[in-house]
Scaffold this active site. Structure first.
Site, PDB file in Angstrom:
ATOM      1  N   ASN A  10       0.750  -1.224  -0.041  1.00  8.11           N
ATOM      2  CA  ASN A  10      -0.048   0.078   0.095  1.00  8.11           C
ATOM      3  C   ASN A  10       0.922   1.324  -0.001  1.00  8.11           C
ATOM      4  O   ASN A  10       1.501   1.537   1.012  1.00  8.11           O
ATOM      5  CB  ASN A  10      -0.871   0.026   1.203  1.00  8.11           C
ATOM      6  CG  ASN A  10      -1.678   1.173   1.514  1.00  8.11           C
ATOM      7  OD1 ASN A  10      -1.849   2.110   0.496  1.00  8.11           O
ATOM      8  ND2 ASN A  10      -2.454   1.378   2.396  1.00  8.11           N
ATOM      9  N   LYS A  12       0.083   4.281  -0.153  1.00  6.16           N
ATOM     10  CA  LYS A  12      -0.610   5.530   0.193  1.00  6.16           C
ATOM     11  C   LYS A  12      -0.540   6.568  -0.472  1.00  6.16           C
ATOM     12  O   LYS A  12      -0.561   6.460  -1.726  1.00  6.16           O
ATOM     13  CB  LYS A  12      -0.151   5.779   1.841  1.00  6.16           C
ATOM     14  CG  LYS A  12      -0.137   4.202   2.508  1.00  6.16           C
ATOM     15  CD  LYS A  12       0.022   4.833   4.192  1.00  6.16           C
ATOM     16  CE  LYS A  12      -0.074   3.008   4.704  1.00  6.16           C
ATOM     17  NZ  LYS A  12       0.120   3.274   6.266  1.00  6.16           N
ATOM     18  N   HIS A  90      -9.414   1.231   5.120  1.00  8.80           N
ATOM     19  CA  HIS A  90      -8.218   1.387   5.818  1.00  8.80           C
ATOM     20  C   HIS A  90      -8.475   2.377   7.139  1.00  8.80           C
ATOM     21  O   HIS A  90      -9.193   3.395   6.804  1.00  8.80           O
ATOM     22  CB  HIS A  90      -7.238   1.936   4.841  1.00  8.80           C
ATOM     23  CG  HIS A  90      -5.771   1.954   5.483  1.00  8.80           C
ATOM     24  ND1 HIS A  90      -5.119   2.865   6.408  1.00  8.80           N
ATOM     25  CD2 HIS A  90      -4.623   1.106   5.360  1.00  8.80           C
ATOM     26  CE1 HIS A  90      -4.014   2.527   6.560  1.00  8.80           C
ATOM     27  NE2 HIS A  90      -3.744   1.354   5.864  1.00  8.80           N
ATOM     28  N   GLU A  92      -6.754   4.639   7.958  1.00  5.30           N
ATOM     29  CA  GLU A  92      -6.618   6.178   7.864  1.00  5.30           C
ATOM     30  C   GLU A  92      -7.816   6.755   6.977  1.00  5.30           C
ATOM     31  O   GLU A  92      -7.825   7.820   7.280  1.00  5.30           O
ATOM     32  CB  GLU A  92      -5.102   6.247   6.701  1.00  5.30           C
ATOM     33  CG  GLU A  92      -3.927   5.854   7.624  1.00  5.30           C
ATOM     34  CD  GLU A  92      -2.846   5.408   6.986  1.00  5.30           C
ATOM     35  OE1 GLU A  92      -2.846   5.560   5.848  1.00  5.30           O
ATOM     36  OE2 GLU A  92      -1.699   4.845   7.551  1.00  5.30           O
ATOM     37  N   GLU A 160      -5.118  -4.731  10.772  1.00  7.87           N
ATOM     38  CA  GLU A 160      -4.235  -3.919  10.940  1.00  7.87           C
ATOM     39  C   GLU A 160      -4.343  -2.974  12.233  1.00  7.87           C
ATOM     40  O   GLU A 160      -5.092  -2.155  12.263  1.00  7.87           O
ATOM     41  CB  GLU A 160      -4.155  -2.854   9.649  1.00  7.87           C
ATOM     42  CG  GLU A 160      -4.012  -3.455   8.354  1.00  7.87           C
ATOM     43  CD  GLU A 160      -3.005  -2.362   7.328  1.00  7.87           C
ATOM     44  OE1 GLU A 160      -2.157  -2.723   6.803  1.00  7.87           O
ATOM     45  OE2 GLU A 160      -3.721  -1.329   7.065  1.00  7.87           O
ATOM     46  N   GLY A 166       2.974   2.077  10.929  1.00  7.97           N
ATOM     47  CA  GLY A 166       4.161   3.140  10.396  1.00  7.97           C
ATOM     48  C   GLY A 166       4.657   3.576  11.879  1.00  7.97           C
ATOM     49  O   GLY A 166       5.445   4.683  11.956  1.00  7.97           O
ATOM     50  N   SER A 204       3.808  -2.230  10.072  1.00  5.59           N
ATOM     51  CA  SER A 204       5.418  -2.195  10.660  1.00  5.59           C
ATOM     52  C   SER A 204       5.738  -3.565   9.967  1.00  5.59           C
ATOM     53  O   SER A 204       6.850  -3.899  10.566  1.00  5.59           O
ATOM     54  CB  SER A 204       5.622  -1.798  11.887  1.00  5.59           C
ATOM     55  OG  SER A 204       5.004  -0.380  12.271  1.00  5.59           O
TER      56      SER A 204
HETATM   57  P1  13P Z   1       3.453   0.222   7.596  1.00  9.30           P
HETATM   58  O1  13P Z   1       3.737  -0.988   6.855  1.00  9.30           O
HETATM   59  O2  13P Z   1       4.055   1.590   6.839  1.00  9.30           O
HETATM   60  O3  13P Z   1       3.234   0.301   9.167  1.00  9.30           O
HETATM   61  O4  13P Z   1       1.964   0.665   6.924  1.00  9.30           O
HETATM   62  C1  13P Z   1       0.971  -0.547   7.210  1.00  9.30           C
HETATM   63  C2  13P Z   1      -0.228  -0.083   6.423  1.00  9.30           C
HETATM   64  O5  13P Z   1      -1.047   0.813   6.768  1.00  9.30           O
HETATM   65  C3  13P Z   1      -0.835  -0.822   5.322  1.00  9.30           C
HETATM   66  O6  13P Z   1      -1.955  -0.568   4.712  1.00  9.30           O
END
Ligand code: 13P
Length: 244
Positions: A10, A12, A90, A92, A160, A166, A204
């Site tokens: 992803n 983003k 997601h 976010e 997640e 992150g 992560s």
């Molecule tokens: P990270 O791997 O950067 O922690 O992000 C995970 C994520 O939100 C994937 O959709």
């Protein structure tokens, strides 16, 4: 049929045309799906560039097929651009855009209608875990976000934990196992082929922890953010999944 392995990236809100070269070094090993979900601006170009069975997906779609929804993208448009998958719900998007479980389910229904595989995301916040609510939150999000008509062929679920995204913090193997066991149980109870649905862990994931995560029961792959941006970081994760 066993759940199909999937290593999904992803990107983003990262990447411009200069980033497309990263996919040149990626190929999908036998028995293991490899997917990159770039920003919408790059989907068509990436879909034309990938080789070796690598797939391309979107990061969101609207529940409606078309119309007056400025800035949104429909499942049909994703499909037209060359996407095979779309990430939905997601954390976010749930946080930044207030997406609800019902909206996520409607989007997933739209994706299914266009033949896209929906990657539906669930996950608890730090506060919810501290309050002992993790399993309740996951069960509620699963029940509300996964639409009728979901099957192993059109739906992937990604666990997640919001606090792991992150942050460099990952749950213990026991914590991941507990949530994935609950998801498998709930999906199997509700869907005929729930036992075959692909379940991902995300938050992560990197080359150094991928092997341990892929060894956990009912973890069939990963949804990777930061470590999917560079092929040099993502390829070892793909290799770890193929070997798991
Ligand atoms: P990270 O791997 O950067 O922690 O992000 C995970 C994520 O939100 C994937 O959709």
């Amino acid at each position: 049929m066993a759940p199909r392995k999937l290593a999904a990236g992803n990107w983003k809100m990262n990447g411009t045309t200069a980033s497309l070269a990263e996919v040149d070094a990626l190929t999908a090993p036998e028995g293991c799906g490899v997917l990159i979900c770039p920003p919408a601006t790059l989907i068509a170009a990436m879909a034309a560039q990938v080789q070796g069975g690598v797939m391309v997906g979107g990061q969101d779609c609207h529940a409606k097929a078309s119309g007056a929804h400025t800035g949104d993208i429909s499942a049909a448009q994703l499909k037209d651009a060359g996407a095979s998958h779309v990430i939905l719900g997601h954390s976010e998007r749930r946080a930044d855009h207030g997406e609800t479980d019902a909206q996520v389910a409607a989007k997933a229904g739209a994706a299914h209608g266009m033949g896209l595989t929906a990657i539906i995301c669930v996950g608890e916040t730090d506060a919810q875990r501290d309050a002992g609510e993790t399993l309740d939150v996951i069960a509620r999000q699963l029940a509300g976000s996964v639409p009728e008509g979901a099957s192993a062929g059109n739906t992937v679920i990604a666990y997640e934990p919001v606090w792991a995204i992150g942050s460099g913090r990952t749950p213990t193997a026991e914590q991941i196992a507990e949530v994935h066991a609950l998801m498998r149980e709930r999906l199997s109870a509700r869907f005929e082929d729930g036992a075959d649905m692909t379940l991902l862990y995300g938050g992560s994931v990197k080359a150094s922890n991928a092997r341990e995560i892929f060894a956990i029961a009912h973890v069939n792959g990963a949804l990777v953010g930061g470590a999917s941006l560079k092929a040099a970081d993502f390829a070892p994760i793909v290799a770890a999944l193929a070997a798991a």
